[in-house]
Motif scaffolding. Structure first.
Motif, mmCIF file in Angstrom:
data_model
loop_
_atom_site.group_PDB
_atom_site.id
_atom_site.type_symbol
_atom_site.label_atom_id
_atom_site.label_comp_id
_atom_site.label_asym_id
_atom_site.label_seq_id
_atom_site.Cartn_x
_atom_site.Cartn_y
_atom_site.Cartn_z
ATOM 1 N N TYR A 194 -150.035 48.406 5.743
ATOM 2 C CA TYR A 194 -150.778 49.571 5.237
ATOM 3 C C TYR A 194 -150.849 50.814 5.939
ATOM 4 C CZ TYR A 194 -154.714 51.873 3.769
ATOM 5 O OH TYR A 194 -155.511 52.856 3.165
ATOM 6 N N ALA A 195 -150.565 50.766 7.347
ATOM 7 C CA ALA A 195 -150.735 51.956 8.078
ATOM 8 C C ALA A 195 -149.313 52.814 7.938
ATOM 9 C CB ALA A 195 -150.921 51.694 9.771
ATOM 10 N N VAL A 196 -148.280 51.903 7.867
ATOM 11 C CA VAL A 196 -146.904 52.640 7.669
ATOM 12 C C VAL A 196 -147.141 53.568 6.345
ATOM 13 C CG1 VAL A 196 -144.590 52.292 7.243
ATOM 14 C CG2 VAL A 196 -145.582 51.379 9.198
ATOM 15 N N ILE A 197 -147.569 52.516 5.321
ATOM 16 C CA ILE A 197 -147.545 53.055 4.007
ATOM 17 C C ILE A 197 -148.372 54.369 3.747
ATOM 18 C CG2 ILE A 197 -148.837 51.632 2.285
ATOM 19 C CD1 ILE A 197 -146.176 51.091 0.862
ATOM 20 N N SER A 198 -149.416 54.193 4.385
ATOM 21 C CA SER A 198 -150.504 55.227 3.950
ATOM 22 C C SER A 198 -150.243 56.568 4.857
ATOM 23 C CB SER A 198 -151.897 54.922 4.290
ATOM 24 O OG SER A 198 -152.176 54.321 5.623
ATOM 25 N N LEU A 199 -149.365 56.329 6.020
ATOM 26 C CA LEU A 199 -149.224 57.614 6.852
ATOM 27 C C LEU A 199 -147.879 58.361 6.619
ATOM 28 C CD1 LEU A 199 -150.500 56.251 10.457
ATOM 29 C CD2 LEU A 199 -151.434 57.627 8.794
ATOM 30 N N LEU A 200 -146.829 57.332 6.211
ATOM 31 C CA LEU A 200 -145.404 57.913 6.072
ATOM 32 C C LEU A 200 -145.173 57.956 4.589
ATOM 33 C CD1 LEU A 200 -143.496 56.013 8.842
ATOM 34 C CD2 LEU A 200 -144.730 58.112 9.066
ATOM 35 N N PRO A 201 -144.501 59.098 4.095
ATOM 36 C CA PRO A 201 -144.075 59.261 2.880
ATOM 37 C C PRO A 201 -142.801 58.347 2.607
ATOM 38 C CG PRO A 201 -143.553 61.100 3.929
ATOM 39 C CD PRO A 201 -144.327 60.340 4.800
ATOM 40 N N ILE A 202 -142.678 57.045 2.819
ATOM 41 C CA ILE A 202 -141.637 56.412 2.596
ATOM 42 C C ILE A 202 -141.469 55.352 1.370
ATOM 43 C CG2 ILE A 202 -140.147 56.741 4.623
ATOM 44 C CD1 ILE A 202 -141.253 54.367 5.645
ATOM 45 N N ASN A 203 -140.564 54.776 0.954
ATOM 46 C CA ASN A 203 -140.991 53.850 -0.064
ATOM 47 C C ASN A 203 -141.099 52.527 0.278
ATOM 48 O OD1 ASN A 203 -138.759 51.737 -0.107
ATOM 49 N ND2 ASN A 203 -137.282 53.056 -1.106
ATOM 50 N N PRO A 204 -141.703 51.616 -0.170
ATOM 51 C CA PRO A 204 -142.271 50.394 0.210
ATOM 52 C C PRO A 204 -141.648 49.662 0.849
ATOM 53 C CG PRO A 204 -142.930 50.474 -2.195
ATOM 54 C CD PRO A 204 -142.068 51.949 -1.670
ATOM 55 N N TYR A 205 -140.201 49.340 0.152
ATOM 56 C CA TYR A 205 -139.103 48.302 0.685
ATOM 57 C C TYR A 205 -138.760 48.773 2.264
ATOM 58 C CZ TYR A 205 -139.628 48.393 -4.113
ATOM 59 O OH TYR A 205 -139.973 48.238 -5.507
ATOM 60 N N ILE A 206 -138.685 50.086 2.421
ATOM 61 C CA ILE A 206 -138.250 50.307 3.770
ATOM 62 C C ILE A 206 -139.663 50.082 4.632
ATOM 63 C CG2 ILE A 206 -137.500 52.327 5.233
ATOM 64 C CD1 ILE A 206 -136.139 53.314 2.780
ATOM 65 N N ALA A 207 -140.723 50.513 4.080
ATOM 66 C CA ALA A 207 -142.032 50.412 4.854
ATOM 67 C C ALA A 207 -141.979 49.055 5.652
ATOM 68 C CB ALA A 207 -143.062 51.050 4.169
ATOM 69 N N VAL A 208 -141.734 48.040 4.608
ATOM 70 C CA VAL A 208 -142.082 46.839 4.959
ATOM 71 C C VAL A 208 -141.174 46.476 6.251
ATOM 72 C CG1 VAL A 208 -140.425 45.257 3.484
ATOM 73 C CG2 VAL A 208 -142.678 44.570 4.197
ATOM 74 N N VAL A 209 -140.087 46.714 6.265
ATOM 75 C CA VAL A 209 -139.006 46.593 7.204
ATOM 76 C C VAL A 209 -139.499 47.156 8.621
ATOM 77 C CG1 VAL A 209 -136.677 46.667 8.186
ATOM 78 C CG2 VAL A 209 -137.040 46.199 5.789
ATOM 79 N N LEU A 210 -139.993 48.341 8.499
ATOM 80 C CA LEU A 210 -140.584 49.053 9.539
ATOM 81 C C LEU A 210 -141.704 48.332 10.113
ATOM 82 C CD1 LEU A 210 -139.897 51.581 11.028
ATOM 83 C CD2 LEU A 210 -141.535 52.878 9.672
ATOM 84 N N SER A 211 -142.665 47.983 9.168
ATOM 85 C CA SER A 211 -143.967 47.399 9.644
ATOM 86 C C SER A 211 -143.408 45.982 10.275
ATOM 87 C CB SER A 211 -144.732 47.270 8.467
ATOM 88 O OG SER A 211 -144.665 46.165 7.769
ATOM 89 N N SER A 212 -142.573 45.021 9.919
ATOM 90 C CA SER A 212 -142.097 44.110 10.423
ATOM 91 C C SER A 212 -141.857 44.187 11.637
ATOM 92 C CB SER A 212 -141.260 43.316 9.579
ATOM 93 O OG SER A 212 -141.671 43.282 8.043
#
Lengths: 289, 312
Positions: free
Chosen positions: B72-90
């Motif tokens: 949630y933090a990644v997706i709400s703070l960074l303007p990137i697509n959710p699939y990349i966001a999930v890798v980042l957040s993992s």
């Protein structure tokens, strides 16, 4: 104000100590963590509550009933888990027993908070005022801890129990019936949980709900880690530290700007403290080895 | 060197194939596959720690919760697509897990379990105190990730994560690391004396299971749409992993599949008949399975097979 908090802190501390001593007793003699222990505490509190509601017995007069029920609960639980062979799985089993007890209590007694309004007036010294019930609870608490000391250090059972805790095989070689000592020790720990729960109701004006055990588990863990696992006297001192800390934290956190709700933040601090203890002294502040 | 076919591994691959084909049949099947995969990943992460390394992680729910909040933090703070966001957040989850694990992994037995439990119990309170992450009231995540996603891709990511976890587990068991872990599980002191790097071995297991949980924790938000400390860190997820692994069989590749299948069926039945009693029933199942067959159904099958072999 600060002194008053400190006095309450020490009273609650003695109770935390009492409630956690059983936890560490079982850790010593059975080499397992009884995750259901805090829920036995809740059961004890509910016993006191229902005695108050139905017969009008206050928690102190209800203690004999708590002790008997604690004994029964302890023996039942011991007979359930003694068949388990793997210690890892046994740990998961006690964890699940805790969940079962919580859910069972929620089902039967609803998730609402239930408390009693037992009052015997207030003793006041200048700015400090202490309810008499707190004082009575504290005296009973200390007496029980004294009895526990006598049991552990002045009787055959206590000596055998400590022997099993140090080395079960050597104790068995010296003619100690390890299984029976474990059973009785487990029952003793369950009695302590029930008694602790009954007394707890005095100090909790809002009362308890079925999930109190979960809250208390985190505290118990800190307490026994502080005192060194499997060391009941360490648990007592750990209880004092956590109890005083509990009362002081809201006062201490009040000044810090980011923290909106000091009470809700305290459990997180437990985690931080736990890691610090582990980093500095993994065997606990008072632990041996 | 002879290549022996590992029946458990083959069975797992077959199970993935069946699940994949099943998910293509209908929309309802996709929904079901989604929840099966989430349970499966949760169970696999638990299995990797408990079954193969003897690390009891009762903070499963904690890592799932951290995964959700990191996502949630990644997706709400960074303007990137959710699939990349999930890798980042993992990876964020992994980093948090490893830094906590760095402390916890040195301790054996009780203390490790304590640490993981307190983690799951303590972190929600940190989030309650933080307004950016929604505090105690929680946040509706729908507005941040509602319209942009493709459910098929979500499923594919979950599928790959689960498959990779199985393959990694298989590789680890056969590798030097697997033997190290086994040695640590049986006798940590002896393992350390024989030159096993105890801390590193434990941290690798911790990292893999945290990464998988990070993916599951992040992607589960697409259906839940609501994130709060009490739901994200709910003890129910730890119980879920416990039920699945103790019925399926700890330390077995096919175990999580068997367990997940039974768990989902049971959960569905309980939801229809006695909602609200689920945790109670699951607790009873863990106790019964743990007392009667601690090796689970997979272990039972193995035992039956070896008995038959002896007769023949």
């Amino acid at each position: 104000m600060l002194l008053q908090q400190l006095i309450f802190g020490i009273m609650i501390a003695a109770l935390y100590g009492l409630a956690s001593m059983g936890f560490s007793l079982v850790a010593g003699i059975m080499r397992i963590i009884n995750f259901a222990h805090p829920d036995l505490l809740s059961l004890g509190a509910y016993t006191a509550y229902w005695l108050w509601v139905f017969i009008g017995f206050d928690p102190i007069r209800g203690l004999p009933v708590s002790i008997v029920l604690g004994l029964i609960a302890g023996l039942l639980l011991f007979n359930l888990i003694k068949k388990s062979i793997s210690p890892d799985v046994l740990l998961l089993i006690t964890f699940s027993v805790g969940i079962i007890l919580e859910e069972g209590m929620r089902l039967v007694w609803s998730p609402n908070y239930r408390g009693i309004s037992w009052s015997l007036g207030v003793i006041a010294f200048s700015a400090i005022s202490v309810p008499v019930t707190y004082l009575v609870g504290f005296i009973v608490n200390i007496t029980i801890i004294g009895c526990l000391y006598l049991i552990l250090y002045k009787t055959y059972f206590g000596r055998a129990l400590r022997a099993v805790s140090i080395d079960p095989e050597a104790a068995a070689l010296c003619g100690v019936d390890v299984t029976s000592i474990r059973r009785n020790g487990f029952a003793l720990s369950s009695i302590l949980a029930f008694v602790g729960g009954s007394l707890l109701l005095i100090y909790l004006p809002v009362g308890i709900n079925p999930y109190y055990g979960q809250t208390f588990l985190a505290k118990s863990i800190i307490i026994v880690t502080l005192g060194g696992i499997a060391n009941p006297w360490g648990a007592l001192i750990g209880g004092v530290v956590v109890g005083v800390f509990d009362q002081m934290v809201p006062l201490l956190l009040r000044g810090i700007p980011f923290v909106k709700e000091p009470f809700s933040f305290a459990p997180f601090l437990y985690f931080v403290i736990f890691l610090c203890i582990l980093a500095i002294r993994p065997q606990g502040i008072l632990g041996r080895r | 060197m002879t290549m022996k076919i590992n029946p458990s591994f083959c069975a797992s691959l077959c199970a993935y194939a069946i699940l994949f084909i099943y998910s293509l049949t209908s929309g309802v099947a996709k929904e079901l596959t989604y929840s099966i995969l989430l349970t499966l990943i949760n169970a696999q992460a638990f299995n990797l720690a408990l079954g193969y390394s003897g690390l009891i992680n009762l903070g499963q729910a904690g890592f799932l919760g951290i995964g959700s909040y990191a996502f949630y933090a990644v997706i709400s703070l960074l303007p990137i697509n959710p699939y990349i966001a999930v890798v980042l957040s993992s990876f964020i989850t992994l980093a948090i897990a490893v830094s906590i694990g760095y402390f916890l992994a040195r301790f054996r037995g009780f203390l490790f379990v304590f640490g993981t439990m307190i983690l799951a119990a303590g972190v929600p309170y940190l989030i309650m105190g933080l307004d950016i992450l929604g505090g105690a009231e929680g946040i509706l995540t729908y507005k941040d990730l509602g319209p942009f996603y493709d459910f098929d891709i979500i499923l594919a990511i979950l599928f790959l994560t689960s498959l990779l976890t199985t393959i990694l587990t298989f590789i680890i068991v056969k590798s030097r690391l697997g033997y190290s872990l086994k040695a640590i599980r049986d006798d940590e002191d002896a393992a350390a004396t024989s030159g096993v790097n105890v801390l590193r071995s434990k941290l690798i297991v911790f990292a893999i299971s945290a990464f998988a949980l990070g993916v599951a924790g992040g992607l589960r938000l697409f259906k839940v749409n609501y994130l709060s400390p009490s739901t994200a860190f709910s003890m129910a997820f730890t119980i879920e992993a416990l039920v699945v692994i103790l019925t399926g069989g700890p330390g077995s590749l096919i175990g999580p599949f068997i367990g997940t299948l039974l768990y989902q069926i049971l959960k569905d039945i309980l939801m229809r008949t006695v909602p609200g009693l689920q945790l109670l029933v699951f607790g009873v199942i863990v106790v019964i399975m743990g007392l009667s067959t601690p090796e689970g159904i997979a272990g039972l099958l193995k035992r039956i097979k070896s008995l038959r072999d002896v007769e023949v």
